[in-house]
Design a protein around this motif. Structure first.
Motif, short mmCIF file in Angstrom:
data_model
loop_
_atom_site.label_atom_id
_atom_site.label_comp_id
_atom_site.label_asym_id
_atom_site.label_seq_id
_atom_site.Cartn_x
_atom_site.Cartn_y
_atom_site.Cartn_z
N GLY A 161 1.10 -1.14 0.00
CA GLY A 161 -0.06 -0.08 0.06
C GLY A 161 1.08 1.20 -0.17
O GLY A 161 1.89 1.22 0.44
N ASP A 162 0.42 2.23 -0.48
CA ASP A 162 1.31 3.76 -0.33
C ASP A 162 0.08 4.66 0.04
O ASP A 162 -1.50 4.65 -0.29
CB ASP A 162 1.70 4.12 -1.77
N SER A 163 0.70 5.28 0.75
CA SER A 163 -0.30 6.74 1.51
C SER A 163 -1.76 6.03 2.34
O SER A 163 -1.48 5.01 3.01
CB SER A 163 -0.65 7.58 0.62
N ALA A 164 -2.70 6.41 1.91
CA ALA A 164 -4.04 5.95 2.39
C ALA A 164 -3.90 4.28 2.14
O ALA A 164 -4.77 3.59 2.84
CB ALA A 164 -5.16 6.48 1.73
N GLY A 165 -3.59 3.92 1.07
CA GLY A 165 -3.63 2.38 0.67
C GLY A 165 -2.75 1.51 1.96
O GLY A 165 -3.02 0.41 2.48
#
Length: 320
Positions: A161-165
């Motif tokens: 995941g990146d950031s909110a993910g």
């Protein structure tokens, strides 16, 4: 404090001169802001050459059909490993999908040689927390079962995941994955994640004025879109930094040193290791929040993805 990377600054200036700067989330209608974000990614992805098998699925969840784009580095239905990558994109829970983050997802699959499924989860504020957590949990389990039934492959998975993910990946694992599903998760790779619902750390105070993109004001706007009420910020499902970190799989992380989220990312590493877990964080000098979008353009981003690929292959090999 490092100065911003000159090549990153150059491409940001190039985009601004082409009318592709960041939308004003405080003034623009959400549909218009989403279109501007999509235009940014279209511009950045313009030179991307797709070189692998792709399978687009639509998986029903409650009242939605969820798009899941699957990337097979060799050919559709062929697994070189018994590990599937599950990718949850960033965008403040309110922006992005499998199209915008297409080049990022494909870069992950190509660099690692592992099959990847990119989940286009429902966006806020149309769907509010914890809808996305339950949705991603359901889709993850469904994918593992579907690939077993369709291709006869009993798979483990690595959550990306990146950031909110990254927030959704970690919090869903901690609070919603049952014991059977948890046993299938052999690792996580999280880029510049949002783990604390209160942007009050030293790095927020030093870097959160918007000079480097992400601001305290914007972060609070994203939280307001995602949560039904401000009291939900106290939930460890929303803010996984407040969770017990026991019995986690290995977690590899990456963040730029000009990202105001850096303190909570380093705090997460410290909390995981203090609980006996395995975690490390790659810090990319001169880089701001959201650098994966430049995976086609910038050397340091490509190098970070190569380090990501090495880390997750070690995770996958330990259970092969």
């Amino acid at each position: 404090m490092n100065s911003i990377n000159k090549d990153l600054l150059a491409i940001q200036n190039e985009m601004n001169s082409n009318g592709l700067g960041a939308p004003d989330i405080f003034k623009d209608e959400l549909a218009l802001a989403r279109k501007q974000i999509a235009n940014q990614y279209t511009y950045l992805n313009r030179d991307f050459v797709h070189q692998m098998g792709q399978l687009d699925l639509r998986i029903p969840y409650l009242d939605e059909l969820v798009n899941v784009r699957c990337y097979f580095p060799y050919s559709i239905g062929t697994f070189q490993s018994n590990t599937l990558l599950i990718y949850l994109h960033g965008g403040g829970w309110s922006f992005g999908d499998d199209d915008t983050h297409h080049a990022i997802a494909a870069s992950f699959a190509k660099s690692s040689g592992l099959t990847l499924a990119s989940i286009a989860y429902s966006l806020a504020p149309q769907k509010k927390h914890p809808y996305q957590n339950h949705e991603c949990t359901y889709i993850t389990e469904k994918l593992l079962n579907q690939f077993r039934n369709d291709y006869g492959s009993e798979l483990n998975c690595i959550l990306i995941g990146d950031s909110a993910g990254a927030n959704l990946a970690l919090s869903s694992y901690l609070h919603l994955f049952d014991d059977v599903l948890k046993k299938k998760v052999v690792g996580m790779a999280l880029f510049y994640g949002v783990y604390d619902s209160h942007p009050i750390s030293n790095s927020w105070n030093e870097l959160g004025d918007g000079t480097f993109g992400l601001s305290i004001k914007a972060m609070n706007w994203y939280w307001d879109q995602f949560l039904s009420k401000d009291a939900d910020r106290l939930s460890s499902l929303a803010a996984p930094i407040n969770s017990v970190m026991e019995n986690l799989p290995p977690i590899w992380m990456a963040i730029g040193d000009l990202d105001p989220l850096i303190d909570e990312n380093l705090a997460l590493v410290k909390k995981i290791t203090a609980s006996g877990g395995s975690s490390e964080c790659l810090i990319v000098p001169g880089y701001t929040h959201g650098f994966l979008r430049f995976c086609n353009q910038l050397k340091e981003v490509k190098e970070a993805i190569e380090k990501f690929a090495k880390a997750i292959n070690i995770m996958a090999q330990k259970v092969s």
